[in-house]
Motif scaffolding. Structure first.
Motif, mmCIF file in Angstrom:
data_model
loop_
_atom_site.group_PDB
_atom_site.id
_atom_site.type_symbol
_atom_site.label_atom_id
_atom_site.label_comp_id
_atom_site.label_asym_id
_atom_site.label_seq_id
_atom_site.Cartn_x
_atom_site.Cartn_y
_atom_site.Cartn_z
ATOM 1 N N ALA A 7 0.864 -1.182 0.000
ATOM 2 C CA ALA A 7 0.000 0.000 0.000
ATOM 3 C C ALA A 7 0.908 1.242 0.000
ATOM 4 O O ALA A 7 2.049 1.180 0.466
ATOM 5 C CB ALA A 7 -0.900 -0.023 1.226
ATOM 6 N N PRO A 8 0.403 2.391 -0.533
ATOM 7 C CA PRO A 8 1.301 3.519 -0.816
ATOM 8 C C PRO A 8 2.197 3.983 0.344
ATOM 9 O O PRO A 8 3.410 4.144 0.170
ATOM 10 C CB PRO A 8 0.331 4.630 -1.240
ATOM 11 N N LYS A 9 1.640 4.182 1.543
ATOM 12 C CA LYS A 9 2.451 4.738 2.627
ATOM 13 C C LYS A 9 3.501 3.707 3.079
ATOM 14 O O LYS A 9 4.682 4.035 3.249
ATOM 15 C CB LYS A 9 1.524 5.116 3.792
ATOM 16 N N LEU A 10 3.059 2.481 3.248
ATOM 17 C CA LEU A 10 3.992 1.428 3.666
ATOM 18 C C LEU A 10 5.075 1.228 2.602
ATOM 19 O O LEU A 10 6.253 1.047 2.936
ATOM 20 C CB LEU A 10 3.223 0.118 3.899
ATOM 21 N N GLN A 11 4.690 1.302 1.343
ATOM 22 C CA GLN A 11 5.680 1.108 0.268
ATOM 23 C C GLN A 11 6.760 2.171 0.372
ATOM 24 O O GLN A 11 7.949 1.877 0.272
ATOM 25 C CB GLN A 11 4.972 1.147 -1.097
ATOM 26 N N SER A 12 6.348 3.453 0.626
ATOM 27 C CA SER A 12 7.395 4.489 0.677
ATOM 28 C C SER A 12 8.254 4.344 1.928
ATOM 29 O O SER A 12 9.455 4.610 1.896
ATOM 30 C CB SER A 12 6.801 5.888 0.494
ATOM 31 N N GLU A 13 7.673 3.856 3.022
ATOM 32 C CA GLU A 13 8.505 3.610 4.227
ATOM 33 C C GLU A 13 9.531 2.501 3.965
ATOM 34 O O GLU A 13 10.691 2.603 4.367
ATOM 35 C CB GLU A 13 7.609 3.197 5.406
ATOM 36 N N LEU A 14 9.088 1.458 3.284
ATOM 37 C CA LEU A 14 10.011 0.364 2.978
ATOM 38 C C LEU A 14 11.095 0.803 1.999
ATOM 39 O O LEU A 14 12.260 0.420 2.132
ATOM 40 C CB LEU A 14 9.235 -0.799 2.354
ATOM 41 N N VAL A 15 10.692 1.614 1.012
ATOM 42 C CA VAL A 15 11.673 2.137 0.052
ATOM 43 C C VAL A 15 12.739 2.924 0.807
ATOM 44 O O VAL A 15 13.947 2.762 0.562
ATOM 45 C CB VAL A 15 10.973 3.008 -1.023
#
Ligand code: IPD
Ligand code: CA
Length: 274
Positions: free
Chosen positions: A254-262
């Motif tokens: 999901a968008p927010k989690l994806q950017s945190e993982l990135v």
């Protein structure tokens, strides 16, 4: 007349089901495991079996008959240039090691791309009786014995509650680096899953079975179909440092989690070195 993307989806579904039948019919039992291994690829654990080759041949025959001008990029090497602007990305058997060991987490992955990118995608897992598909702009779906369900939107969860799938390459130098990264990630998340099929891992993200997936070293045939299935379920599928998902790194969630993982994976230089 049928919309071309609908037609591409129908062809992908038919080809994936045909390959699935061939693979199920030819699945080796334990004593025959070694005898279906035809050659090794990047390392002694990276095998290609007779069945990978038979499944790819069947898919390529369907594409050659129905889409003779389209290009093909396929894991076992049946590549062809495009004369139509369309390309097909084919993994005839993703999760080969699971397949060899009789574990059900394997699939056939087929993506069709037009000049704008991937527009139709199928991930078919016969041993799980599951098929995932997506068309660009028209959502992602899961077909099981109960029928068809639309996927998404994928739920956001905080990083420390995220169940994160990942995968490891076949070469030991690559794995050493991947082990360093996962050792840093695991204390920060709910847990890690290594299920053994990149294409299915992306479908698990799209359907909420895991919250995220990342992996270094995936090829186009591993991730193109699953990537569209994630995006059409409302997720983000990309790489690090503003790059697209691919060999250097693939991250889906999901968008927010994806950017945190990135951000986490960038800080760990997870896309660099071996
Ligand atoms: C592999 C699987 C595995 C992933 C590897 C892939 P294969 O594909 O998707 O989960 O970690 O990077 O190469 O060899 O089973 O087709
Ligand atoms: Ca694969």
């Amino acid at each position: 007349m049928k919309d071309t993307i609908d037609e591409a989806l129908e062809i992908a579904l038919a080809a994936a089901r045909l390959a699935g039948e061939i693979l199920q019919a030819g699945q080796p039992d334990e004593p025959r495991r070694a005898s279906v291994t035809t050659r090794l690829k990047s390392s002694p654990t990276d095998v290609v079996t007779e069945m990978d080759l038979a499944a790819e041949k069947a898919i390529v025959e369907v594409l050659e008959r129905l889409r003779p001008l389209d290009g093909i990029v396929a894991e076992e090497g049946s590549n062809r240039d495009s004369n139509s602007g369309w390309n097909w990305f084919v993994d005839p058997l993703d999760g080969t090691v699971n397949y060899l060991y009789g574990s059900p987490q394997w699939c056939v992955s087929i993506a069709a791309a037009d000049s704008e990118g991937v527009c139709a995608a199928v991930v078919h897992a016969p041993a799980l009786a599951l098929t995932f598909y997506a068309r660009r702009g028209k959502g992602s779906f899961r077909i099981d014995r109960q029928g068809e369900t639309r996927l998404g939107p994928i739920s956001e969860v905080p990083l420390d509650q995220a169940l994160v799938a990942t995968g490891f390459g076949y070469r030991s130098e690559r794995r050493r680096n991947q082990a360093r990264v996962v050792a840093e990630v695991i204390p920060l998340v709910r847990d890690i899953r290594r299920k053994g099929s990149a294409a299915l891992d992306l479908c698990w993200v799209a359907s909420g079975v895991v919250n995220a997936y990342y992996e270094r070293g995936t090829n186009a045939w591993d991730i193109k179909a699953g990537g569209l299935i994630v995006e059409e379920a409302g997720g983000v599928f990309g790489g690090l440092r503003g790059e697209s998902a691919g060999m250097a790194m693939t991250v889906a969630a999901a968008p927010k989690l994806q950017s945190e993982l990135v951000e986490l994976l960038t800080n760990l230089d997870a896309d660099l070195g071996d």
